[in-house]
Design a protein around this motif. Structure first.
Motif, mmCIF file in Angstrom:
data_model
loop_
_atom_site.group_PDB
_atom_site.id
_atom_site.type_symbol
_atom_site.label_atom_id
_atom_site.label_comp_id
_atom_site.label_asym_id
_atom_site.label_seq_id
_atom_site.Cartn_x
_atom_site.Cartn_y
_atom_site.Cartn_z
ATOM 1 N N SER A 1 0.839 -1.191 0.000
ATOM 2 C CA SER A 1 0.000 0.000 0.000
ATOM 3 C C SER A 1 0.874 1.240 0.000
ATOM 4 N N CYS A 2 0.438 2.222 -0.737
ATOM 5 C CA CYS A 2 1.139 3.500 -0.831
ATOM 6 C C CYS A 2 0.458 4.447 0.145
ATOM 7 N N SER A 3 1.132 4.740 1.247
ATOM 8 C CA SER A 3 0.512 5.552 2.294
ATOM 9 C C SER A 3 0.138 6.943 1.792
ATOM 10 N N ALA A 4 0.898 7.487 0.835
ATOM 11 C CA ALA A 4 0.586 8.813 0.292
ATOM 12 C C ALA A 4 -0.786 8.817 -0.388
ATOM 13 N N ALA A 5 -1.188 7.677 -0.949
ATOM 14 C CA ALA A 5 -2.494 7.590 -1.612
ATOM 15 C C ALA A 5 -3.639 7.716 -0.614
ATOM 16 N N PHE A 6 -3.336 7.494 0.671
ATOM 17 C CA PHE A 6 -4.348 7.595 1.714
ATOM 18 C C PHE A 6 -4.155 8.842 2.570
ATOM 19 N N GLY A 7 -3.296 9.761 2.081
ATOM 20 C CA GLY A 7 -3.053 11.005 2.804
ATOM 21 C C GLY A 7 -2.017 10.900 3.900
ATOM 22 N N GLY A 8 -1.336 9.766 3.973
ATOM 23 C CA GLY A 8 -0.317 9.578 5.001
ATOM 24 C C GLY A 8 1.063 9.983 4.514
ATOM 25 N N GLU A 9 2.019 9.898 5.418
ATOM 26 C CA GLU A 9 3.403 10.219 5.090
ATOM 27 C C GLU A 9 4.110 8.969 4.588
ATOM 28 N N ASN A 10 5.264 9.180 3.962
ATOM 29 C CA ASN A 10 6.060 8.044 3.520
ATOM 30 C C ASN A 10 6.477 7.218 4.727
#
Length: 122
Positions: A50-59
């Protein structure tokens, strides 16, 4: 109880999917844009990237010692894996496998610093 899957947060979903396909033989089962990729290995293990940036999270930043480990049957397989890593410029030629804790292990970092281990106990 059976472990069902592991979710590994990554910075770049395309890079991570390619690495797990090309180096580790995982097959892509499903993909949700740039957010999630579901993969399986030949043993049936499910890996969710999962790409955390796609969910508004940080790297993601993983703690020291965190790693993804793989076992192979022979030392020769570890050495062949090392040759593939050198050929793909993912490891320096002086970072070969070593005898560690009863196994023959190769460590390398990829995907923005995630530590990977390939070990044989043969």
């Amino acid at each position: 109880m059976k472990l069902n899957h592991l979710n590994l947060c990554v910075k770049d979903l395309n890079d991570a999917t390619g690495l797990f396909q090309d180096l580790f033989g995982f097959e892509l089962q499903d993909r949700k844009g740039d957010a999630i990729a579901v993969m399986k290995d030949e043993e049936g293990f499910t890996l969710v990237l999962s790409c955390s940036a796609a969910f508004g999270g940080e790297n993601p930043i993983y703690p020291e010692g965190f790693h993804v480990g793989f076992y192979v049957d022979t030392k020769e397989e570890v050495d062949r894996f090392y040759d593939r890593l050198v050929g793909a410029n993912l490891i320096q030629p002086d970072q070969g496998a070593k005898n560690i804790r009863g196994g023959y292990s190769l460590y390398f970092k990829a995907l923005d610093g995630i530590l990977f281990e390939i070990t044989s106990f043969a």
